[in-house]
Design a protein around this motif. Structure first.
Motif, short mmCIF file in Angstrom:
data_model
loop_
_atom_site.label_atom_id
_atom_site.label_comp_id
_atom_site.label_asym_id
_atom_site.label_seq_id
_atom_site.Cartn_x
_atom_site.Cartn_y
_atom_site.Cartn_z
N PRO A 195 0.81 -1.22 0.00
CA PRO A 195 0.00 0.00 0.00
C PRO A 195 0.84 1.27 0.00
CG PRO A 195 -0.89 -1.58 1.56
CD PRO A 195 0.43 -2.12 1.11
N MET A 196 1.96 1.27 0.72
CA MET A 196 2.81 2.47 0.75
C MET A 196 3.45 2.73 -0.61
SD MET A 196 4.57 2.62 4.56
CE MET A 196 5.31 0.99 4.53
N THR A 197 3.90 1.69 -1.28
CA THR A 197 4.47 1.89 -2.62
C THR A 197 3.39 2.33 -3.60
OG1 THR A 197 4.24 -0.49 -3.04
CG2 THR A 197 6.40 0.28 -2.31
N ALA A 198 2.15 1.88 -3.40
CA ALA A 198 1.04 2.34 -4.24
C ALA A 198 0.79 3.84 -4.02
CB ALA A 198 -0.22 1.54 -3.94
N ILE A 199 0.90 4.27 -2.76
CA ILE A 199 0.75 5.70 -2.46
C ILE A 199 1.86 6.50 -3.13
CG2 ILE A 199 0.87 7.42 -0.60
CD1 ILE A 199 -0.45 5.32 1.24
N VAL A 200 3.08 5.97 -3.08
CA VAL A 200 4.21 6.64 -3.73
C VAL A 200 3.98 6.76 -5.23
CG1 VAL A 200 6.68 6.50 -4.27
CG2 VAL A 200 5.87 5.92 -1.98
N ALA A 201 3.52 5.66 -5.84
CA ALA A 201 3.32 5.64 -7.29
C ALA A 201 2.24 6.63 -7.73
CB ALA A 201 2.95 4.23 -7.75
N SER A 202 1.25 6.86 -6.89
CA SER A 202 0.15 7.75 -7.28
C SER A 202 0.41 9.21 -6.90
CB SER A 202 -1.15 7.28 -6.62
OG SER A 202 -1.06 7.37 -5.22
N ASP A 223 6.22 14.61 -1.50
CA ASP A 223 5.02 14.57 -0.65
C ASP A 223 4.65 13.16 -0.25
OD1 ASP A 223 4.64 17.33 -0.72
OD2 ASP A 223 3.42 17.26 -2.53
N ALA A 224 5.29 12.16 -0.86
CA ALA A 224 4.87 10.78 -0.65
C ALA A 224 5.01 10.34 0.81
CB ALA A 224 5.67 9.85 -1.56
N LEU A 225 6.20 10.56 1.40
CA LEU A 225 6.40 10.13 2.78
C LEU A 225 5.51 10.89 3.76
CD1 LEU A 225 10.27 9.51 2.91
CD2 LEU A 225 8.44 7.82 3.02
N PRO A 226 5.35 12.22 3.64
CA PRO A 226 4.40 12.91 4.53
C PRO A 226 2.98 12.37 4.43
CG PRO A 226 5.87 14.51 3.53
CD PRO A 226 6.14 13.20 2.85
N ILE A 227 2.55 11.99 3.21
CA ILE A 227 1.20 11.42 3.03
C ILE A 227 1.11 10.06 3.74
CG2 ILE A 227 -0.40 10.45 1.34
CD1 ILE A 227 0.52 12.65 -0.60
N ILE A 228 2.17 9.26 3.59
CA ILE A 228 2.20 7.95 4.26
C ILE A 228 2.18 8.13 5.77
CG2 ILE A 228 3.68 5.96 4.73
CD1 ILE A 228 4.60 6.11 1.80
N PHE A 229 2.99 9.05 6.27
CA PHE A 229 3.05 9.27 7.72
C PHE A 229 1.69 9.73 8.27
CE2 PHE A 229 7.82 10.27 7.15
CZ PHE A 229 8.13 8.92 7.29
N GLY A 230 1.02 10.61 7.55
CA GLY A 230 -0.29 11.08 7.98
C GLY A 230 -1.30 9.94 8.03
N ALA A 259 6.02 17.79 7.38
CA ALA A 259 4.85 17.59 8.25
C ALA A 259 3.90 16.59 7.60
CB ALA A 259 4.15 18.91 8.49
N PRO A 260 3.22 15.77 8.40
CA PRO A 260 2.30 14.77 7.83
C PRO A 260 1.16 15.42 7.05
CG PRO A 260 2.02 14.93 10.20
CD PRO A 260 3.25 15.71 9.87
N GLN A 261 0.78 14.77 5.96
CA GLN A 261 -0.36 15.22 5.16
C GLN A 261 -1.45 14.15 5.23
OE1 GLN A 261 0.79 16.42 1.17
NE2 GLN A 261 2.80 17.13 1.87
N PHE A 262 -2.68 14.57 5.18
CA PHE A 262 -3.79 13.64 5.38
C PHE A 262 -4.66 13.58 4.13
CE2 PHE A 262 -2.48 15.48 9.42
CZ PHE A 262 -2.23 14.35 10.18
N GLN A 263 -4.59 12.45 3.43
CA GLN A 263 -5.41 12.20 2.25
C GLN A 263 -6.32 11.01 2.51
OE1 GLN A 263 -3.27 11.82 -1.43
NE2 GLN A 263 -2.41 13.89 -1.34
N VAL A 264 -7.58 11.17 2.18
CA VAL A 264 -8.58 10.16 2.53
C VAL A 264 -8.24 8.79 1.96
CG1 VAL A 264 -11.01 9.50 2.29
CG2 VAL A 264 -10.39 11.90 2.73
N ILE A 276 -5.02 4.58 -5.23
CA ILE A 276 -4.14 4.33 -4.09
C ILE A 276 -4.57 3.05 -3.37
CG2 ILE A 276 -3.46 5.16 -1.80
CD1 ILE A 276 -3.52 7.98 -2.86
N ILE A 277 -5.89 2.86 -3.28
CA ILE A 277 -6.42 1.66 -2.64
C ILE A 277 -6.43 0.48 -3.61
CG2 ILE A 277 -8.44 0.66 -1.50
CD1 ILE A 277 -9.20 3.48 -0.61
N LEU A 278 -6.93 0.71 -4.82
CA LEU A 278 -7.08 -0.39 -5.78
C LEU A 278 -5.74 -0.96 -6.23
CD1 LEU A 278 -9.96 1.04 -8.03
CD2 LEU A 278 -10.13 -0.61 -6.15
N ASP A 279 -4.71 -0.13 -6.28
CA ASP A 279 -3.39 -0.62 -6.73
C ASP A 279 -2.64 -1.37 -5.64
OD1 ASP A 279 -3.62 0.20 -9.32
OD2 ASP A 279 -2.58 2.11 -9.05
N SER A 280 -3.22 -1.48 -4.48
CA SER A 280 -2.64 -2.30 -3.41
C SER A 280 -3.38 -3.63 -3.36
CB SER A 280 -2.75 -1.58 -2.05
OG SER A 280 -2.45 -2.49 -1.01
#
Length: 443
Positions: free
Chosen positions: A76-83, A89-96, A223-228, A395-399
Motif C-alpha cells: 500500500p505504501m508503494t502504491a501511495i508513492v506511485a500515485s 510529498d509521498a512520505l508525509p502522506i504515508i506518515f499522515g 509535516a504529515p499530510q492527510f489524504q482520505v 491508491i487503494i485499488l493498486d494495493s
C-alpha cells in the motif's frame, strides 16, 4: 540477557530494514536519506518493543514480543508513492495515513479483540499469502540492479550475485542449526556483499558519510499530510496487522504458559497501534509483532519479556547510530534481491501454512480464497487494470493487499456468517489460529 536480546535483534533485523529500503527506493531517496529512514525504523521498532514488553497502564501485552515495521504496509505504501506526482510529498502522506490508522486502531482495540472470529485462517492466510506474493516482484527488481536506466540493469553479473546470495542463504538454512540458522538471511547479505566487492558494485560511501551518533529528527521529511484514500488504505493494513498480532499473542501465550485472554489481547493491540501512531513522529512506519521472534522464544525457551526489552534497547541504540544503520545501504541491490526471494517467499509460505488449517475441503472456503487471491494479484499481473479510475481511488485499488483483504473479509461474511442462525459452527469455518500450533517463520 545481552546476548539473548541481541539474538532477537539478529533474527528480525533483515525483516525490519526491508520495508524502508523498498519504500525509500520507490521515493528515490539518496543513500544518506535512505540510511536516515532505516535508522528511524530501527529506533521506532525499539520504542514499540518497549511498549509491548514493559507496558504502561493498559497498554502492552507484557509478553516477550518484538515489534517492528510490518510487511503488510509495504505494498500500500508503494502504491501511495506511485500515485503521488510530487515524490517529496509521498512520505508525509504515508506518515499522515499511519498516524490516523494508528489512532483509530488504538480506539478500536477493545472492540476488535471481540471480533476476531470474523478473521479466521481462511482470511488471514489469504492476506499473508498476498503480502508475500506482492513483495516478490520487488526482490526480482533488486536482483537486476538499482537503476532500470543503467546499462548493467539485469546483467549476468547482477543476476549471478543474486543467485549466489540465494544459494548461500539456502545452504545456511540447510546445514546449520540454532542461532546461525536463525540469522541465515543476515549472514547471506554479509557474504554476498563481500563477494560483490571485486565486481565493483559495493559502495561504502554511505558508511563513510554517516555520523557515529545521530537522532531521527521529528518530521524530517516534512509535516504529515492527510489524504482520505491513503488513510483508508492504511486502515485496511491496520486491520490486517491487528489480526496477525492477535494470532501471535494466542500462540505466544501458550509458549510462555500464560494464555492470552481478552484483556491481554486488548492491551497488546493498544501497544501495536499506539506504537504505529507515534512512529511517524520519528519518521517510522506502522509497527506489528514479528512472528519469527516467537519461534525464537519457543526454540531457546528463554521466556523473559525483559530479555526482549533488552533487544528493544539494542534497536534504539542502532537507530541512534547512523553508521550502524548505514551498513544495510552498503549491501548491493542484487545481493538484497537474492536474499529477498527467501525473505518475501517465506511470507507467502507462511500464508499457505495458515491456509492449510483453513478448512479448504469446504467449497465456500475454496471460493473465498480463489476470488480474494485473484482480486489481490490484479495490480501485480495487470498494473494498468485500474487506469481509468481517479488517482485517489487507485491508491487503494493498486494495493493488492488492501483489495484482497477487503474481498476476503466480505466473502467470509457472505458465505460463512450472514443468514446463519446463532454463531458460526466449527463445521462451517475454522477458528483463528489455535494457540500452540506451528508458527509462521517470517512476517
Amino acid at each position: 540477557m545481552a546476548t539473548s536480546g541481541l539474538q532477537h535483534v539478529a533474527a528480525m533485523y533483515a525483516g525490519v530494514v526491508a520495508p524502508p529500503l523498498i519504500v525509500g527506493a520507490a521515493v528515490g531517496l539518496s543513500g544518506t536519506e535512505l540510511t536516515f529512514l532505516t535508522g528511524a525504523c530501527l529506533f521506532t521498532a525499539g520504542l514499540a518493543t518497549f511498549l509491548q514488553t514493559l507496558g504502561i497502564w493498559k497498554i502492552g501485552a507484557r509478553l516477550p514480543f518484538v515489534n517492528g515495521v510490518t510487511f503488510a504496509g509495504v505494498a500500500p505504501m508503494t502504491a501511495i508513492v506511485a500515485s503521488t506526482k510530487d515524490k517529496s510529498d509521498a512520505l508525509p502522506i504515508i506518515f499522515g495515513a499511519v498516524i490516523v490508522a494508528g489512532v483509530l486502531g488504538f480506539l478500536a482495540a477493545p472492540i476488535f479483540c471481540k471480533a476476531i472470529r470474523f478473521f479466521p485462517p481462511v482470511v488471514t492466510g489469504t492476506v499473508i499469502t498476498l503480502i508475500g506474493v506482492s513483495l516478490l516482484p520487488v526482490s526480482f527488481g533488486w536482483a537486476q540492479g538499482p537503476n532500470p536506466a543503467a546499462h548493467d540493469y539485469g546483467s549476468a553479473t547482477n543476476l549471478t550475485l543474486a543467485g549466489i546470495t540465494l544459494v548461500i542463504v539456502l545452504l545456511l538454512r540447510r546445514f546449520t542449526r540454532g542461532f546461525v540458522k536463525q540469522i541465515a538471511v543476515l549472514l547471506g547479505l554479509i557474504a554476498g556483499t563481500i563477494i560483490a566487492i571485486p565486481f565493483g558494485v559495493t559502495d561504502f560511501g554511505p558508511v563513510a558519510d554517516a555520523r557515529v551518533v545521530g537522532f531521527p529528527t521529528p518530521f524530517h521529511f516534512g509535516a504529515p499530510q492527510f489524504q482520505v484514500a491513503a488513510i483508508l488504505s492504511m486502515c485496511v493494513v491496520m486491520v490486517v496487522s491487528m489480526t496477525e498480532s492477535t494470532a501471535d499473542m494466542l500462540a505466544l501465550g501458550e509458549i510462555v504458559e500464560r494464555p492470552a485472554n481478552e484483556k491481554t489481547i486488548a492491551a497488546g493491540l493498544r501497544a501495536d497501534t499506539l506504537g504505529s501512531a507515534l512512529s511517524p513522529l520519528f519518521n517510522g512506519f506502522m509497527c506489528s509483532a514479528f512472528a519469527q521472534n516467537i519461534g525464537l522464544v519457543a526454540m531457546t525457551r528463554i521466556r523473559s519479556r525483559f530479555v526482549v526489552a533488552f533487544g528493544g534497547g539494542f534497536l534504539v541504540l542502532m537507530g541512534l547510530c547512523p553508521m550502524a544503520a548505514s551498513l544495510i545501504a552498503v549491501v548491493p541491490r542484487p545481493v538484497l534481491g537474492g536474499a529477498g526471494v527467501v525473505l518475501f517467499g517465506s511470507v507467502a509460505a507462511s500464508g499457505i501454512q495458515t491456509l492449510a488449517r483453513a478448512g479448504l475441503d469446504k467449497d465456500n472456503n475454496v471460493l473465498i480464497v480463489a476470488v480474494s487471491i485473484a482480486v489481490g494479484i490484479i495490480p501485480i499481473t495487470a498494473p494498468n487494470f485500474y487506469h481509468a479510475f481517479p488517482d485517489t481511488v487507485r491508491i487503494i485499488l493498486d494495493s493488492g493487499i488492501s483489495t484482497g483483504c477487503v474481498a476476503a473479509v466480505l466473502l467470509n461474511l457472505v458465505f460463512n456468517h450472514l443468514g446463519r442462525p446463532g454463531s458460526v459452527g466449527a463445521q462451517d469455518v475454522t477458528h483463528p489460529m489455535e494457540a500452540g500450533e506451528e508458527i509462521a517463520v517470517v512476517r
